[in-house]
Design an enzyme around this catalytic site. Structure first.
Site, PDB file in Angstrom:
ATOM      1  N   CYS A 132       0.830  -1.197   0.000  1.00 17.21           N
ATOM      2  CA  CYS A 132       0.000   0.000   0.000  1.00 17.21           C
ATOM      3  C   CYS A 132       0.874   1.261   0.000  1.00 17.21           C
ATOM      4  O   CYS A 132       1.394   1.663   1.043  1.00 17.21           O
ATOM      5  CB  CYS A 132      -0.929  -0.012   1.215  1.00 17.21           C
ATOM      6  SG  CYS A 132      -1.940   1.471   1.333  1.00 17.21           S
ATOM      7  N   CYS A 135      -0.388   4.124   2.145  1.00 17.32           N
ATOM      8  CA  CYS A 135      -0.168   3.947   3.587  1.00 17.32           C
ATOM      9  C   CYS A 135       1.296   4.177   3.952  1.00 17.32           C
ATOM     10  O   CYS A 135       1.595   4.810   4.955  1.00 17.32           O
ATOM     11  CB  CYS A 135      -0.505   2.524   4.040  1.00 17.32           C
ATOM     12  SG  CYS A 135      -1.963   1.806   3.313  1.00 17.32           S
ATOM     13  N   ASP A 136       2.197   3.617   3.172  1.00 14.67           N
ATOM     14  CA  ASP A 136       3.594   3.524   3.608  1.00 14.67           C
ATOM     15  C   ASP A 136       4.583   4.384   2.830  1.00 14.67           C
ATOM     16  O   ASP A 136       5.745   4.499   3.223  1.00 14.67           O
ATOM     17  CB  ASP A 136       4.056   2.053   3.538  1.00 14.67           C
ATOM     18  CG  ASP A 136       3.282   1.176   4.505  1.00 14.67           C
ATOM     19  OD1 ASP A 136       2.806   1.708   5.524  1.00 14.67           O
ATOM     20  OD2 ASP A 136       3.146  -0.031   4.244  1.00 14.67           O
TER      21      ASP A 136
END
Ligand code: NDP
Length: 310
Positions: A132, A135-136
């Protein structure tokens, strides 16, 4: 007989439980094999509103769980192994042992990112391997990363990461991209992205976190070659699989297996059965969207249960 059973313990399931519990439906939530859902494979959650300093994913899921519990949600741990959702009484079997009956069900079983299946991918999970970018990606600012895949997700993630990182490799197994033309153009015209066509990853390397990847070019062909790239992060973008196999007999799913919801509600094609979160969302795949649809599903279920009483 339960009024409502919620299957799944991600943001969608817990939010549905909070709303159902506050509507006096006394929900039973079956938590499943991955407590907290997909979010727990990310490092830190920084884009969920209400956490200005970010939050550790397990903390956030524990907060949601406690909020659901505070209003009376009961929890069962274990995997659902069998369901029968048509008709007035829905039955749900957990671990092939305990059978629960309910008037309504919310399916919030999420989706699972596909992984390549190489051993080192597991070894470095959470230490440089991610599925992701939204997200990261932030953790790789000014660093070098690789994205695997040639579809829209891979192109979108590579473009997003190029906005943060020093360099992005896009590792594509075929000699072409499958993504839409506009996404391809964005990738191919971005000077920070280097597309490695006809490459496959065979192993990740590094001391305690990802520091490189060994690739093979045109495997099995006469000009087969090996290549090593130095990277700090390795992002999988080879598709997601919704966790819906158990329900396909009773609710309609689309060609990719996502549960079909109708009329701008979370109602499935089976009366009294609702879906929320990534199991019915091929587009957004964000915790906040999943939580919102969990709220909608609980409200839809409440209305449906009320209609039964009249
Ligand atoms: P796709 O199935 O479209 O693409 C998956 C990609 O991963 C393909 O390039 C595929 O290669 C590659 N792949 C699969 N398995 C492997 C493997 N084992 N090793 C290496 N590569 C592999 O998935 P997406 O998630 O990209 O897209 C899903 C759907 O969502 C699509 O319909 C897409 O259009 C849509 N979408 C739309 C967006 C938008 O419009 N903004 C954004 C994101 C997704 P190969 O081509 O060789 O099969």
């Amino acid at each position: 007989m339960e009024k409502i059973i919620i299957i799944g313990s991600g943001p969608a399931g817990y939010t549905a439980a909070i709303y159902a519990a506050r509507a006096n439906l006394n929900p039973l939530l079956i938590e499943g094999p991955q407590l907290g859902g997909q979010l727990t494979i990310t490092t830190e959650v920084e884009n969920f509103p209400g956490y200005p300093d970010g939050v550790e994913p397990f903390q956030m899921m524990d907060d949601l769980r406690r909020q659901a519990e505070r209003f009376g949600t009961r929890f069962v741990s274990g995997s659902v192994t069998k369901t029968q959702l048509t008709g007035e009484v829905k039955t749900i079997v957990v671990e092939d042992e305990v059978t629960y009956e309910a008037q309504s069900v919310i399916i919030a079983t999420g989706a699972s990112a596909k992984f390549l299946g190489i051993a080192s991918e597991e070894e470095y999970r959470g230490r440089g391997v991610s599925a992701c970018a939204t997200c990261d990606g932030f953790f790789y600012r000014k660093k070098t990363v690789a994205v695997v895949g040639g579809g829209d997700t891979a192109c979108e993630e590579a473009t997003y990461l190029a906005g943060l990182c020093e360099k992005v490799y896009l590792i594509v197994r075929k000699p072409y991209l499958r993504a839409s033309q506009i996404m391809q153009d964005r990738v191919l015209n971005n000077p920070k992205i280097e597309v490695l066509f006809e490459h496959n990853t065979i192993r990740l390397t590094g001391e305690s976190k990802v520091q490189g990847a060994d690739l093979v070019y045109r495997k099995g062909e006469v000009d087969e070659d090996m290549r090593h790239i130095d990277i700090d992060g390795f992002f999988l973008a080879i598709g997601h699989k919704p966790n819906t196999d158990l329900f396909k007999a009773d609710v309609q799913v689309d060609a990719e297996g996502y549960i079909v919801v109708t009329d701008n509600t979370q109602q499935t094609t089976c009366a009294g059965v609702f879906a929320a979160g990534d199991c019915c969302d091929p587009h957004y795949r964000q915790a906040i969207v999943a939580a919102g649809s969990g709220c909608k599903a609980a409200m839809d279920a409440e209305r449906w249960l009320k209609s039964l009483a009249h």
